[in-house]
Design a protein around this motif. Structure first.
Motif, short mmCIF file in Angstrom:
data_model
loop_
_atom_site.label_atom_id
_atom_site.label_comp_id
_atom_site.label_asym_id
_atom_site.label_seq_id
_atom_site.Cartn_x
_atom_site.Cartn_y
_atom_site.Cartn_z
N THR A 91 -14.21 23.32 75.20
CA THR A 91 -13.14 23.18 74.21
C THR A 91 -12.35 21.92 74.52
N PHE A 92 -11.59 21.44 73.54
CA PHE A 92 -10.83 20.20 73.72
C PHE A 92 -9.83 20.34 74.88
N SER A 94 -9.88 22.39 77.59
CA SER A 94 -10.57 22.41 78.88
C SER A 94 -11.10 21.02 79.22
N TRP A 95 -11.62 20.33 78.21
CA TRP A 95 -12.17 18.99 78.41
C TRP A 95 -11.10 18.03 78.90
#
Length: 548
Positions: A91-92, A94-95
Motif C-alpha cells: 500500500t502507499f 507502507s511503501w
C-alpha cells in the motif's frame, strides 16, 4: 554469475563475497590497530579530493534531479516496474514508511536541529549571520541537503534496478543496468567489480549512518539518564542495535522490516505533533512556510553552487559531504526502494520517491530546527554554543530548553527509542541489500550470510567510531562514494539505451507488451533465463557484432 551450490558460500557469489569481506576486514584491522593514522589518511584524502568534488558531485546530482523529473513527467511516465498489468505489492502508506525509514530516518534525526543552527551561524548565501533572516536561509539550506536533490540520487538507483529486474527479469543487482552497454561481459569479472563497488559504498554509507545514530543515542542517554558519554558505551549500543537488526532481517521484508518501518513512522508523527502542540506553534508554521518558499525560489542557485567565488570550506564540509553520503548510500537505499516498488509506474514512482520524503523532511526540519532557532532568537537560550560543543546532543538540548518537566523527559526518552528503531531499520535493510547483491539478486539470501554481514558492519562502524568519530566517518564515506559515482554515469547510459527501445510508452491497463531487450545475443536466449523476459515472446535477437 558464479553462484556456489554447496559449502559455506552456498547461494552466494563466492568470489565477490570473499573479495568484499577481505577488503572490509583489512579496513577494520588497519583502522582498529592504527586509529590515529587511519583517521589522518581518510581526512587527507578528503582534503585532496574536495576541490574536484565541489563541482563534480554538483554536476552529477544536478543532472540526476532533472533526469528523474523527466522520467516522471515525460514520455516514459506510464512505463511500469513489472508487467503491464502488475499492481503494487505494498500500500502507499507502507511503501512510503519503508522508503523513508530506510532512506534518511537516522540522518535527519541527527541533523534536523544541528544543521539549521550551524547554517544559521555561517553560510555563503546570507550577508548577516544569526538574524531572523539568516534563520530562513539556514532552514532552506537544510531542506536543500535533505530534499529533492538527495532523493534524486536514491530514486535513480532504485528506478533503474527495479526497471531491469521487474520489467526485464534481470537479477536485482547494480550490474543489471549495464547489460545494454556491456552485454554478456557483465556476467564476468566486470560485473563482479561493479557489484563489489556498490557493496563497499553501501557498507561505508551504512557505517556512517550507524555511527551518527549511535553518537546521538549516547548523547540522549546522557541527557535523560545522566549516563556519561564514552566510546565504550557507543560500542555497546552499536552491538545491541546490530543484534536486534540481524534478528529482524531474518524475518524478511514483509514482517520485521515492514513492521519496524511503520512503527517508527508513527512514532515520528507523534514526535511532530508534540512539537507542534508544545512548541512555538505560530512561529514554526510561519517559518516552515516561508523557508519552504525560499528553498523553492533558490533551489537552482543552491544546486549549482560550486564555491568558486568563496574562499571558505562550506561547500566541502556540507554539500560535498552530503552528496558523497547520498551516493555511497544509494546502492543500499536504491535496492531497498526497488525491492518494495514493484508494480508502480515511472510517474507514480518519481512522485512518491521525490516528493513525499521531501515533504516529510521539510515538515520535520521545519518543526525541530525551527524550535531550536526560536529558542536562540526569542528565548535567550544559548543553543548555538551547546550545538557547537556537541553536535550529536543538539536534539536533546532543544527538547530540554522547552522546560516541560517530566513530559520533556518522556519525550526525550521516546526520541531515543525512535533513533534506535531507525537504526535497526537501516541496519537490517542494509544487511539484506548487501547479501542480495552478493547473492546475484536473490530476494532471499542465505540467513547465515545476513547474520555474518551484520557482524562485519558492527566491527567496521565500531573501529570508525574509535578512529575519530564524526570527521573520520564523513571522510570515509566521501572517499567510498567516488568510484561508485562513475558507475552511476554508466547506469544512466544503460537506462537510456533500454528505454529508447520501448516501442511505445506503456499506459496503465494497456494489455499490449512493448519490445524489450533487443541487445540479447541469439545464443543467450534459453541459456540464461534470468535475462530473458518470458512475458514477451517477440524479443529481438541480435548477432554478436551488434552486441558490442
Amino acid at each position: 554469475m558464479n553462484i556456489s551450490s554447496f559449502g559455506f558460500f552456498k547461494g552466494m557469489n563466492k568470489n565477490m563475497s570473499v573479495f568484499t569481506m577481505l577488503i572490509i576486514l583489512i579496513a577494520v584491522f588497519l583502522t582498529g590497530y592504527f586509529p590515529v593514522k587511519s583517521s589522518e589518511i581518510f581526512v587527507t584524502i578528503r582534503q585532496v579530493l574536495n576541490p574536484f568534488l565541489e563541482w563534480y558531485y554538483v554536476l552529477i546530482v544536478a543532472f540526476l534531479l532533472f533526469f528523474m523529473i523527466w522520467l516522471g513527467m515525460g514520455r516514459y511516465k506510464n512505463v511500469r516496474l513489472g508487467g503491464d498489468l502488475e499492481q503494487p505489492e505494498f500500500t502507499f502508506f507502507s511503501w512510503v514508511s519503508m522508503l523513508f525509514a530506510a532512506g534518511t530516518g537516522v540522518g535527519i534525526l541527527f541533523w534536523s536541529v544541528a544543521q539549521p543552527i550551524i547554517q544559521f551561524q555561517n553560510n555563503p548565501f546570507t550577508g548577516t549571520q544569526m538574524t531572523p533572516e539568516a534563520a530562513i536561509t539556514g532552514m532552506s539550506l537544510s531542506y536543500f541537503h535533505w530534499g529533492l536533490n538527495g532523493w534524486a540520487i536514491f530514486s535513480f538507483i532504485a528506478i533503474t534496478m527495479a526497471y531491469f529486474s521487474f520489467r526485464h527479469n534481470y537479477p536485482l543487482t547494480i550490474r543489471s543496468a549495464l547489460y545494454p552497454i556491456l552485454g554478456r561481459y557483465t556476467d564476468g569479472i566486470i560485473g563482479d567489480f561493479v557489484d563489489v563497488l556498490a557493496v563497499i559504498g553501501t557498507i561505508f554509507g551504512i557505517a556512517t549512518t550507524l555511527g551518527l545514530g549511535v553518537e546521538q543515542m549516547n548523547s540522549g542517554l546522557k541527557e535523560v539518564l545522566n549516563i556519561n558519554t564514552s566510546t565504550t558505551l557507543q560500542l555497546i549500543v552499536m552491538a545491541v542495535i546490530m543484534l536486534i537488526a540481524t534478528i529482524s532481517v531474518l524475518s524478511g521484508v514483509n514482517k520485521g522490516v515492514k513492521l519496524l518501518s511503520v512503527g517508527n513512522f508513527w512514532l515520528s508523527i507523534i514526535a511532530l505533533g508534540f512539537l507542534l502542540i508544545f512548541g512555538p506553534t505560530q512561529y514554526l508554521i510561519g517559518l516552515t512556510v516561508e523557508s519552504t518558499g525560499d528553498y523553492i525560489q533558490n533551489i537552482l542557485r543552491m544546486t549549482f553552487h560550486t564555491n568558486v567565488t568563496h574562499n571558505t570550506d562550506w561547500q566541502a564540509v556540507w554539500t560535498v559531504f552530503f552528496w558523497g553520503w547520498w551516493i555511497a548510500w544509494s546502492p543500499f537505499v536504491g535496492m531497498f526502494i526497488a525491492r518494495i516498488s514493484r508494480g508502480r509506474t515511472f510517474g507514480e514512482f518519481v512522485a512518491g520517491v521525490l516528493l513525499t520524503p521531501t515533504l516529510i523532511t521539510i515538515i520535520w526540519i521545519g518543526l525541530f530546527g525551527g524550535t531550536a532557532l526560536y529558542e536562540e532568537l526569542f528565548m535567550n537560550k544559548d543553543i548555538v554554543s551547546a550545538v557547537n560543543a556537541d553536535v550529536s546532543g543538539a536534539l536533546f538540548i532543544m527538547l530540554e530548553n522547552l522546560n516541560l518537566g517530566i513530559l520533556g523527559n518522556i519525550t526525550s526518552f521516546l526520541m531515543i527509542v525512535l533513533i534506535a528503531t531507525y537504526l535497526i531499520t537501516s541496519a537490517n535493510a542494509g544487511t539484506l541489500v548487501i547479501t542480495t547483491i552478493l547473492a546475484a539478486g536473490s530476494t532471499a539470501p542465505p540467513s547465515l550470510h545476513r547474520a555474518l554481514w551484520g557482524i562485519i558492519l558492527t566491527l567496521l562502524t565500531g573501529v570508525l567510531i574509535v578512529a575519530g568519530g564524526l570527521e573520520t566517518l564523513q571522510a570515509a564515506v566521501i572517499t567510498a562514494a567516488l568510484p561508485f559515482s562513475i558507475i552511476i554515469i554508466i547506469m544512466i547510459a544503460g537506462l537510456l539505451k533500454s528505454l529508447s527501445l520501448e516501442e511505445t510508452p506503456v499506459r496503465s491497463g494497456n494489455e499490449s507488451l512493448s519490445a524489450r531487450e533487443p541487445w540479447i545475443l541469439e545464443k543467450d536466449v534459453g541459456e540464461k533465463g534470468t535475462i530473458i523476459d518470458e512475458l514477451n515472446p517477440n524479443v529481438k535477437k541480435l548477432k554478436e557484432p551488434e552486441y558490442k
